[in-house]
Design a protein around this motif. Structure first.
Motif, short mmCIF file in Angstrom:
data_model
loop_
_atom_site.label_atom_id
_atom_site.label_comp_id
_atom_site.label_asym_id
_atom_site.label_seq_id
_atom_site.Cartn_x
_atom_site.Cartn_y
_atom_site.Cartn_z
N TRP A 116 83.16 86.82 10.34
CA TRP A 116 82.13 87.55 10.10
C TRP A 116 81.40 87.77 8.79
N ASN A 117 82.42 87.87 7.73
CA ASN A 117 82.22 87.79 6.50
C ASN A 117 81.28 86.37 6.24
N ALA A 118 81.64 85.17 6.84
CA ALA A 118 81.09 83.91 6.65
C ALA A 118 79.76 83.83 7.25
N GLU A 119 79.50 84.55 8.16
CA GLU A 119 78.17 84.76 8.94
C GLU A 119 77.35 85.99 8.42
N GLY A 120 77.81 86.61 7.31
CA GLY A 120 77.03 87.65 6.56
C GLY A 120 77.10 89.06 7.46
N ARG A 121 77.74 89.11 8.42
CA ARG A 121 77.83 90.38 9.17
C ARG A 121 78.42 91.60 8.97
N LEU A 122 77.78 92.69 9.16
CA LEU A 122 78.34 93.90 8.48
C LEU A 122 79.70 94.25 9.42
N GLN A 123 80.95 94.28 8.87
CA GLN A 123 82.12 94.38 9.60
C GLN A 123 82.19 95.90 9.52
N GLY A 124 82.37 96.82 8.51
CA GLY A 124 82.74 98.08 8.56
C GLY A 124 84.16 98.10 9.28
N GLN A 125 84.29 99.11 10.19
CA GLN A 125 85.66 99.16 10.77
C GLN A 125 86.09 98.49 12.06
N LYS A 126 85.02 97.56 12.41
CA LYS A 126 85.51 96.69 13.34
C LYS A 126 86.56 95.84 13.07
N ASP A 127 87.42 95.83 13.80
CA ASP A 127 88.88 94.97 13.58
C ASP A 127 88.67 93.45 13.98
N ILE A 128 87.95 92.76 12.88
CA ILE A 128 88.00 91.30 13.18
C ILE A 128 89.12 90.60 12.36
N GLY A 129 89.41 89.47 12.73
CA GLY A 129 90.59 88.89 12.18
C GLY A 129 90.37 87.91 11.11
N LEU A 130 91.40 87.41 10.39
CA LEU A 130 91.32 86.18 9.39
C LEU A 130 90.75 84.89 10.04
N ASN A 131 90.06 84.21 9.33
CA ASN A 131 89.77 82.87 9.77
C ASN A 131 90.66 82.17 8.80
N ALA A 132 90.70 80.64 9.04
CA ALA A 132 91.47 79.85 8.28
C ALA A 132 91.43 79.78 6.98
N LEU A 133 90.26 80.10 6.47
CA LEU A 133 90.08 80.09 4.78
C LEU A 133 90.76 81.74 4.40
N GLY A 134 90.44 82.49 5.30
CA GLY A 134 90.96 83.72 4.84
C GLY A 134 92.55 84.05 4.71
#
Length: 196
Positions: free
Chosen positions: A13-31
């Motif tokens: 979501w960071n990479a796509e420019g999405r507002l994450q806020g408190q949604k529980d989105i996991g790290l990607n390979a770069l993260g």
């Protein structure tokens, strides 16, 4: 009082420019790589004194995984840290999961209002917060820190620290880049901030 503040590693979501806020989105390979590299950097900075630090993270999965990777890279028990709910990211309410361009197409007047007063703007939706509201939580956490600390949290938390510790305007704090591959070193009592 030294605090080392790390933003969680990148998510899709960071990479796509999405507002994450408190949604529980996991790290990607770069993260995951960013988290481990920050751990190596922090180990070089702290050396043997790392055992004297408190380690605390936001309770969301992306911050916990980042902390565990940081600690593993430092040669420390990955699970020996605590969480604090005051460090959770600000809530973007109904906007979570959207990009700003997507929102611009369906509610341009709200997006423009946010651009004019980003620090004080509250998105639509239940439990949505402004950066100002978030800074109340962050200020309470900063006041509670009693020993040198390593903290893994979110971009909004870092922006609140820019405002509270650095004394920056809300506009400047909101517009600052918050990298995921660097560590923010804070001297809370003297208002000093710098990146490692």
């Amino acid at each position: 009082m030294l605090i080392y503040l790390i933003r969680h590693g990148q998510t899709d979501w960071n990479a796509e420019g999405r507002l994450q806020g408190q949604k529980d989105i996991g790290l990607n390979a770069l993260g995951r790589r960013q988290a481990s590299e920050n751990g190596i950097r922090l180990a070089e900075e702290l050396g043997e004194s790392a055992v004297d630090f408190d380690f605390v993270a936001s309770p969301l999965g992306r911050t916990r995984e980042t902390m565990e990777r940081v600690r593993a890279a430092m040669g420390l028990d990955p699970d020996a840290y605590r969480t604090d709910p005051r460090l959770i990211e600000l809530s973007f309410g109904d906007w979570e999961g959207s990009t700003i361009p997507e929102l611009q197409r369906i509610m341009p007047e709200r997006v423009e209002a946010r651009a004019r007063q980003k620090w004080d703007f509250i998105p639509p939706g239940k439990d949505a917060e402004s950066y100002e509201i978030l800074s109340w939580r962050v200020g309470a956490w900063l006041t509670s820190v009693e020993r040198p600390t390593v903290c893994v949290s979110h971009g909004g938390i870092v922006r609140s620290v820019f405002r509270i510790v650095g004394g920056w305007s809300g506009d400047k704090a909101c517009d600052m880049d918050v990298p995921q591959d660097r560590i923010l070193k804070i001297d809370r009592d003297n208002g000093l901030i710098g990146w490692l």
